[in-house]
Write a protein that holds these residues in place. Structure first.
Motif, PDB file in Angstrom:
ATOM      1  N   LYS A  76       0.854  -1.180   0.000  1.00 10.11           N
ATOM      2  CA  LYS A  76       0.000   0.000   0.000  1.00 10.11           C
ATOM      3  C   LYS A  76       0.889   1.227   0.000  1.00 10.11           C
ATOM      4  CE  LYS A  76      -0.259  -0.182   5.010  1.00 10.11           C
ATOM      5  NZ  LYS A  76      -1.097  -0.269   6.179  1.00 10.11           N
ATOM      6  N   SER A 101      -4.737  -5.885  -1.656  1.00 13.60           N
ATOM      7  CA  SER A 101      -4.531  -4.443  -1.529  1.00 13.60           C
ATOM      8  C   SER A 101      -5.836  -3.773  -1.149  1.00 13.60           C
ATOM      9  CB  SER A 101      -4.028  -3.850  -2.840  1.00 13.60           C
ATOM     10  OG  SER A 101      -3.968  -2.444  -2.740  1.00 13.60           O
ATOM     11  N   ARG A 102      -5.748  -2.809  -0.295  1.00 12.50           N
ATOM     12  CA  ARG A 102      -6.915  -2.038   0.126  1.00 12.50           C
ATOM     13  C   ARG A 102      -6.834  -0.602  -0.384  1.00 12.50           C
ATOM     14  NH1 ARG A 102      -9.308  -5.573  -0.370  1.00 12.50           N
ATOM     15  NH2 ARG A 102      -9.081  -7.409   0.848  1.00 12.50           N
ATOM     16  N   GLU A 103      -5.983  -0.357  -1.352  1.00 14.83           N
ATOM     17  CA  GLU A 103      -5.852   0.978  -1.937  1.00 14.83           C
ATOM     18  C   GLU A 103      -7.109   1.292  -2.757  1.00 14.83           C
ATOM     19  OE1 GLU A 103      -3.260   3.311  -1.535  1.00 14.83           O
ATOM     20  OE2 GLU A 103      -2.846   1.887   0.067  1.00 14.83           O
ATOM     21  N   GLU A 104      -7.684   2.447  -2.534  1.00 15.89           N
ATOM     22  CA  GLU A 104      -8.948   2.822  -3.168  1.00 15.89           C
ATOM     23  C   GLU A 104      -8.860   2.925  -4.682  1.00 15.89           C
ATOM     24  OE1 GLU A 104     -10.537   6.394  -1.531  1.00 15.89           O
ATOM     25  OE2 GLU A 104     -10.376   5.678   0.526  1.00 15.89           O
ATOM     26  N   HIS A 105      -7.823   3.500  -5.202  1.00 15.28           N
ATOM     27  CA  HIS A 105      -7.751   3.812  -6.626  1.00 15.28           C
ATOM     28  C   HIS A 105      -6.911   2.821  -7.420  1.00 15.28           C
ATOM     29  CE1 HIS A 105      -9.709   7.526  -5.593  1.00 15.28           C
ATOM     30  NE2 HIS A 105      -8.767   7.766  -4.690  1.00 15.28           N
ATOM     31  N   ALA A 128      -9.287  -4.171  -3.356  1.00 17.59           N
ATOM     32  CA  ALA A 128     -10.440  -3.331  -3.016  1.00 17.59           C
ATOM     33  C   ALA A 128     -10.822  -2.476  -4.216  1.00 17.59           C
ATOM     34  CB  ALA A 128     -10.129  -2.450  -1.816  1.00 17.59           C
ATOM     35  N   ILE A 129     -11.643  -3.029  -5.078  1.00 14.51           N
ATOM     36  CA  ILE A 129     -12.140  -2.271  -6.218  1.00 14.51           C
ATOM     37  C   ILE A 129     -13.622  -2.038  -6.003  1.00 14.51           C
ATOM     38  CG2 ILE A 129     -12.564  -2.270  -8.696  1.00 14.51           C
ATOM     39  CD1 ILE A 129     -10.028  -3.808  -9.087  1.00 14.51           C
ATOM     40  N   ALA A 130     -14.009  -0.791  -6.050  1.00 18.26           N
ATOM     41  CA  ALA A 130     -15.421  -0.453  -5.909  1.00 18.26           C
ATOM     42  C   ALA A 130     -16.174  -0.969  -7.134  1.00 18.26           C
ATOM     43  CB  ALA A 130     -15.592   1.058  -5.792  1.00 18.26           C
ATOM     44  N   GLY A 133     -15.611   0.732 -10.301  1.00 15.08           N
ATOM     45  CA  GLY A 133     -14.259   0.680 -10.851  1.00 15.08           C
ATOM     46  C   GLY A 133     -14.047  -0.455 -11.830  1.00 15.08           C
TER      47      GLY A 133
END
Length: 172
Positions: A76, A101-105, A128-130, A133
């Motif tokens: 991260k 990974s927990r990175e937003e983008h 972590a993909i919304a 995304g």
């Protein structure tokens, strides 16, 4: 005499009071690798990739013609975007694994880099993909003509995301 025959290099970061020590070791090892032109595989696990660590890795990722595989697990930090930009300049990386990974983008960062890379294998596991995304990432994956292996396991995909994935894969 320097060892110029090491093919795989693995870094596992251990959080705690020795974090500073690991940064120093990481920097020294990367500095020492300038003379090794044989590294084919780099694995980094559990690292906080800030701008300083990214600056150490950038020349390694951008200029290594022998580097074929890159794995980043549980990494991260603010420097990840710069690493993906550096990888855009290395057409020799064929396998990319990004796991836990927990990175937003991260979806945007990976998607923006894909058109410039010649990946044969892409593994985006437990990231972590919304929901919003996925469509952009799937469109970029569909454009990867060299890609033969795709691993999206342990991700949360809703029905519309699965439909878009299927549509992007059948469009090739």
């Amino acid at each position: 005499q320097h060892n110029k025959h090491i093919r795989q290099l693995t870094f596992h970061s251990i959080a705690g009071h020795r974090q500073v020590f690991h940064r120093i070791v990481f920097h020294r090892v990367l500095s020492g690798l300038k003379g090794n032109s044989c590294i084919e595989s780099l694995e980094i696990q559990g690292a906080e990739i800030d701008s300083e660590i990214a600056s150490w890795l950038l020349p390694f990722l951008a200029n290594r013609q022998t580097l074929k595989r890159l794995s980043m697990m549980s990494c991260k930090g603010s420097g990840l975007e710069g690493l993906f930009v550096a990888m855009q300049h290395n057409k020799h990386i064929r396998e990319l694994t990004f796991r836990s990974s927990r990175e937003e983008h991260i979806a945007d960062i990976v998607a923006l880099s894909l058109p410039f890379m010649n990946l044969h294998s892409l593994s985006l596991v437990d990231i972590a993909i919304a929901v919003d995304g996925w469509p952009y990432l799937f469109r970029k994956i569909a454009d990867c003509t060299e890609l033969t292996q795709l691993d999206l396991s342990r991700n949360k995909l809703d029905a519309s995301s699965i439909y878009l994935l299927t549509k992007s894969l059948t469009a090739q």
